[in-house]
Design a protein around this motif. Structure first.
Motif, PDB file in Angstrom:
ATOM      1  N   VAL A  93       9.631  -7.896   3.161  1.00 57.79           N
ATOM      2  CA  VAL A  93      10.680  -7.599   2.180  1.00 57.79           C
ATOM      3  C   VAL A  93      10.728  -6.103   1.872  1.00 57.79           C
ATOM      4  CG1 VAL A  93      11.233  -7.858  -0.289  1.00 57.79           C
ATOM      5  CG2 VAL A  93      10.900  -9.864   1.124  1.00 57.79           C
ATOM      6  N   GLN A  94       9.576  -5.475   1.850  1.00 60.73           N
ATOM      7  CA  GLN A  94       9.517  -4.037   1.543  1.00 60.73           C
ATOM      8  C   GLN A  94      10.340  -3.214   2.537  1.00 60.73           C
ATOM      9  OE1 GLN A  94       6.826  -2.244  -0.484  1.00 60.73           O
ATOM     10  NE2 GLN A  94       5.970  -4.080  -1.385  1.00 60.73           N
ATOM     11  N   ALA A  95      10.501  -3.702   3.759  1.00 58.39           N
ATOM     12  CA  ALA A  95      11.187  -2.949   4.808  1.00 58.39           C
ATOM     13  C   ALA A  95      12.676  -3.279   4.906  1.00 58.39           C
ATOM     14  CB  ALA A  95      10.505  -3.220   6.147  1.00 58.39           C
ATOM     15  N   ILE A  96      13.198  -4.154   4.057  1.00 57.62           N
ATOM     16  CA  ILE A  96      14.604  -4.556   4.138  1.00 57.62           C
ATOM     17  C   ILE A  96      15.410  -3.723   3.143  1.00 57.62           C
ATOM     18  CG2 ILE A  96      16.235  -6.466   3.910  1.00 57.62           C
ATOM     19  CD1 ILE A  96      13.828  -8.374   4.423  1.00 57.62           C
ATOM     20  N   PRO A  97      16.246  -2.811   3.621  1.00 57.99           N
ATOM     21  CA  PRO A  97      16.951  -1.907   2.707  1.00 57.99           C
ATOM     22  C   PRO A  97      17.944  -2.603   1.773  1.00 57.99           C
ATOM     23  CG  PRO A  97      17.610  -1.505   4.989  1.00 57.99           C
ATOM     24  CD  PRO A  97      16.511  -2.512   5.018  1.00 57.99           C
ATOM     25  N   GLU A  98      18.489  -3.735   2.158  1.00 59.53           N
ATOM     26  CA  GLU A  98      19.439  -4.444   1.297  1.00 59.53           C
ATOM     27  C   GLU A  98      18.770  -5.072   0.084  1.00 59.53           C
ATOM     28  OE1 GLU A  98      21.060  -4.532   5.485  1.00 59.53           O
ATOM     29  OE2 GLU A  98      19.113  -4.907   4.566  1.00 59.53           O
ATOM     30  N   VAL A  99      17.457  -5.233   0.121  1.00 57.89           N
ATOM     31  CA  VAL A  99      16.707  -5.781  -1.013  1.00 57.89           C
ATOM     32  C   VAL A  99      16.353  -4.612  -1.932  1.00 57.89           C
ATOM     33  CG1 VAL A  99      14.632  -6.996  -1.762  1.00 57.89           C
ATOM     34  CG2 VAL A  99      15.808  -7.710   0.330  1.00 57.89           C
ATOM     35  N   LEU A 100      17.001  -4.568  -3.097  1.00 59.26           N
ATOM     36  CA  LEU A 100      16.773  -3.482  -4.041  1.00 59.26           C
ATOM     37  C   LEU A 100      15.506  -3.687  -4.854  1.00 59.26           C
ATOM     38  CD1 LEU A 100      20.389  -2.938  -5.420  1.00 59.26           C
ATOM     39  CD2 LEU A 100      19.284  -1.878  -3.439  1.00 59.26           C
TER      40      LEU A 100
END
Length: 163
Positions: A93-100
């Motif tokens: 999750v840390q690497a997914i840019p869409e997850v703020l």
């Protein structure tokens, strides 16, 4: 060595409040607003940074101007918390840019994500191709923001703080 909150004085809190409102304020302007000369003001800022009260500086960008028309709150449920799945999930999750933001919660779901997407179709593809593929995920429930009433990352410090 972190200073306990009680070791901070009104000037420290005022400096932090001013920087939260405008992170581009020069040291000269900050010093003027807290009635210090520039050198002691700079030393206080460096101490607040070194002690971790100020973690960094960033610009606040317009989600809508950048084309992210969908803001979603996504509840993630896990089937099992045994093994490496939660840790692998958090790392991915840390690497997914869409997850703020991603929060591990108590209650009905295990994680709450704040997610942006260009539109509903893009959000659907994101759920299908990204979220469903994350380790340990057994359920996904989404709520879409109809209207953003307030958005702020500012913490209550300085004169506006109630605690």
């Amino acid at each position: 060595m972190n200073l306990p909150k009680s070791d901070l004085d009104d000037v420290d809190f005022t400096l932090m409040a001013l920087l939260q409102k405008d992170g581009r304020l020069s040291n000269a302007k900050l010093a003027e607003q807290v009635a210090l000369s520039e050198t002691p003001c700079w030393r206080r800022l460096k101490r607040l940074e070194a002690d971790g009260y100020i973690e960094g500086y960033q610009a606040v960008l317009s989600r809508k101007k950048l084309g992210y028309g969908v803001l979603a709150f996504v509840q993630i449920g896990f089937g099992s918390h045994i093994g490496e799945a939660p840790l692998r999930f958090e790392e991915r999750v840390q690497a997914i840019p869409e997850v703020l933001s991603c929060h591990n919660l108590t209650g009905e779901c295990d994680y709450l994500l704040q997610v942006v997407a260009e539109d509903l179709e893009a959000f659907g593809v994101f759920v299908r191709d990204v979220l469903r593929e994350l380790p340990g995920v057994s359920s996904i429930r989404s709520s879409l923001s109809l209207r953003e009433v307030k958005m702020s990352g500012r913490l209550p410090v300085g004169p506006e703080a109630r605690c």
